[in-house]
Scaffold this motif. Structure first.
Motif, PDB file in Angstrom:
ATOM      1  N   LYS A 333       0.297  -1.309   0.026  1.00  0.00           N
ATOM      2  CA  LYS A 333       0.075  -0.033   0.079  1.00  0.00           C
ATOM      3  C   LYS A 333       1.344   1.285  -0.100  1.00  0.00           C
ATOM      4  O   LYS A 333       1.745   1.473   0.901  1.00  0.00           O
ATOM      5  CB  LYS A 333      -0.856   0.113   0.787  1.00  0.00           C
ATOM      6  CG  LYS A 333      -1.688  -0.966   0.937  1.00  0.00           C
ATOM      7  CD  LYS A 333      -2.936  -0.939   0.514  1.00  0.00           C
ATOM      8  CE  LYS A 333      -3.833  -1.873   0.732  1.00  0.00           C
ATOM      9  NZ  LYS A 333      -5.224  -2.125  -0.373  1.00  0.00           N
ATOM     10  N   PRO A 338      -2.829   2.081   5.873  1.00  0.00           N
ATOM     11  CA  PRO A 338      -2.847   1.276   4.904  1.00  0.00           C
ATOM     12  C   PRO A 338      -4.254   0.803   5.833  1.00  0.00           C
ATOM     13  O   PRO A 338      -4.053   0.401   6.705  1.00  0.00           O
ATOM     14  CB  PRO A 338      -1.929   0.673   5.685  1.00  0.00           C
ATOM     15  CG  PRO A 338      -0.634   0.564   6.244  1.00  0.00           C
ATOM     16  CD  PRO A 338      -0.967   2.122   6.112  1.00  0.00           C
ATOM     17  N   TYR A 360       4.781  -0.863   4.088  1.00  0.00           N
ATOM     18  CA  TYR A 360       3.915   0.607   3.383  1.00  0.00           C
ATOM     19  C   TYR A 360       4.358   1.802   3.627  1.00  0.00           C
ATOM     20  O   TYR A 360       5.425   0.839   4.071  1.00  0.00           O
ATOM     21  CB  TYR A 360       2.522   0.883   4.627  1.00  0.00           C
ATOM     22  CG  TYR A 360       2.761   1.355   6.290  1.00  0.00           C
ATOM     23  CD1 TYR A 360       2.453   2.865   6.805  1.00  0.00           C
ATOM     24  CD2 TYR A 360       3.875   0.816   6.803  1.00  0.00           C
ATOM     25  CE1 TYR A 360       3.187   2.856   7.734  1.00  0.00           C
ATOM     26  CE2 TYR A 360       3.788   0.493   7.533  1.00  0.00           C
ATOM     27  CZ  TYR A 360       3.724   2.551   8.584  1.00  0.00           C
ATOM     28  OH  TYR A 360       4.003   2.337   9.745  1.00  0.00           O
TER      29      TYR A 360
END
Length: 389
Positions: A333, A338, A360
């Motif tokens: 992400k 996220p 992330y």
């Protein structure tokens, strides 16, 4: 000079095999690494792009026989396809004489080309290693997103400015199209292949639709697939295969494709800097490819990588299958907050992975659910690297 993580592994592999092939795209640092290792021992460097060195190798058996006490580094070895049977004879002769491993370090810019030439000829005598562009583990002193934006080719990452970095990458692409790629296969019009490479960039992390590419280029599907094969063999494009298992689900069968180096991706799309990238539609797909390349550069060759997607919406960006049968589900992400989506939960119900991660761009590691963690890319690759050691 930035130290390469592959250095120690290459030294160790040379101790166990008579020949080692170090593969990687041009300008990725293969020669620099090879010479660094060669400086610590009695070695000889030959560049088969040099007319002088090619002349020395006109009778390779005689020339190399005079240097069997050295580590012979042969650069651009694909230029001498007839060399591999000679190396086999020299290696076998050295073995009978009781000589040690680490005789030949072969540098090449294509994977399949070398494998075809040497696979049978040097079976049991050669090991293969791939040198990738710089990874996040190798460049901790750089700003967190600079490697992502510029990519990992040394001259691009270390350029004095974003404009100079972009200019280097654009020249790199032009040189590959006009000079390098014609060496590896049938003559392909540089402009046609450029258009195709740019199409792949726009399709970053998407499913491969050869028919659509063929229509857009005005060629047939077989030709498109040959273009894909060539760019994969040159280690410039990754084809990530889908997970196949009899789990009673309709699974997507087409592979996903990625331009492997994020800097080349951005150059193909004429994205000059981070500000332009963050406002570009490809930003999420670019981050996904960047994360996947760093992760796959940190796992051993016996770990299988794929993605999972069903017709019903179940999806995992990256699935790591370990030799012991364990599965790791990795979602990617580009968000500092996220969230796990329904498709990920559905896929994990199907697959029952032993670990679940969401990579992330933040730095904090924390639990998102009972059995799923948010983790930074650097912490993810460190964990994988520790497992491989």
């Amino acid at each position: 000079m930035i130290a390469r993580d592959l250095h120690n592994k290459l030294v160790d592999t040379l101790q166990h095999f008579p020949a080692v092939a170090l593969l990687g795209p041009r300008q990725v640092g293969k020669t620099t690494l090879a010479l660094e290792i060669g400086h610590s021992r009695n070695s000889l460097y030959l560049d088969l792009e040099s007319e002088q060195d090619r002349a020395k190798m006109a009778q390779p058996e005689f020339y190399l026989s005079d240097h069997q006490d050295k580590l012979v580094i042969i650069d651009e070895v694909h230029r001498a396809p007839g060399l591999f049977p000679v190396l086999r004879g020299l290696i076998d002769r050295s073995r009978r004489a009781g000589r040690k491993n680490g005789q030949y370090l072969l540098l090449g810019s294509a994977s399949l080309d070398l494998l075809k030439q040497s696979g049978e000829t040097l079976a049991g005598r050669i090991a293969y290693l791939e040198l990738t562009p710089f990874t996040v583990l190798e460049t901790p002193e750089f700003p967190s997103d600079e490697l992502w934006v510029r990519g990992g080719f040394p001259d691009s990452l270390l350029a004095d400015s974003s404009a100079e970095s972009l200019r280097w990458r654009q020249n790199f692409i032009r040189t590959y199209l006009e000079r390098d790629i014609p060496q590896f296969g049938p003559r392909i019009a540089a402009e046609t292949l450029r258009r195709f490479w740019i199409m792949l960039a726009h399709n970053q992390s998407g499913l491969l639709n050869s028919s659509q590419f063929a229509r857009n280029l005005g060629v047939d599907v077989k030709t498109v697939n040959s273009y894909i094969d060539l760019l994969v063999d040159l280690l410039l494009v990754r084809r990530l295969t889908p997970w196949h298992s009899n789990i009673g689900k309709r699974l997507v069968k087409a592979p996903k494709v990625y331009v492997r180096d994020s800097g080349l991706l951005h150059a193909l799309l004429t994205i000059p800097d981070k500000e332009a990238l963050l406002s570009h539609p490809v930003v999420g797909q670019s981050w996904e490819g960047f994360v996947i390349e760093n992760i796959l550069g940190s796992v051993s060759d016996d770990v299988q990588a794929c993605f999972y997607r069903t017709a019903g919406g179940g999806e995992v960006d990256l699935l790591l299958s370990w030799p012991n049968g364990n599965l790791w589900a990795v979602e990617i992400k580009r968000s500092v907050t996220p969230k796990l989506e329904r498709g990920f939960h559905s896929a994990c119900t199907d697959l029952n992975p032993s670990r679940k991660y969401v990579v992330y761009p933040g730095s904090e590691r924390y639990r998102m659910a009972l059995d799923a963690e948010a983790i930074s890319l650097i912490d993810m690759v460190r964990e994988l690297n520790d497992i491989g050691e």
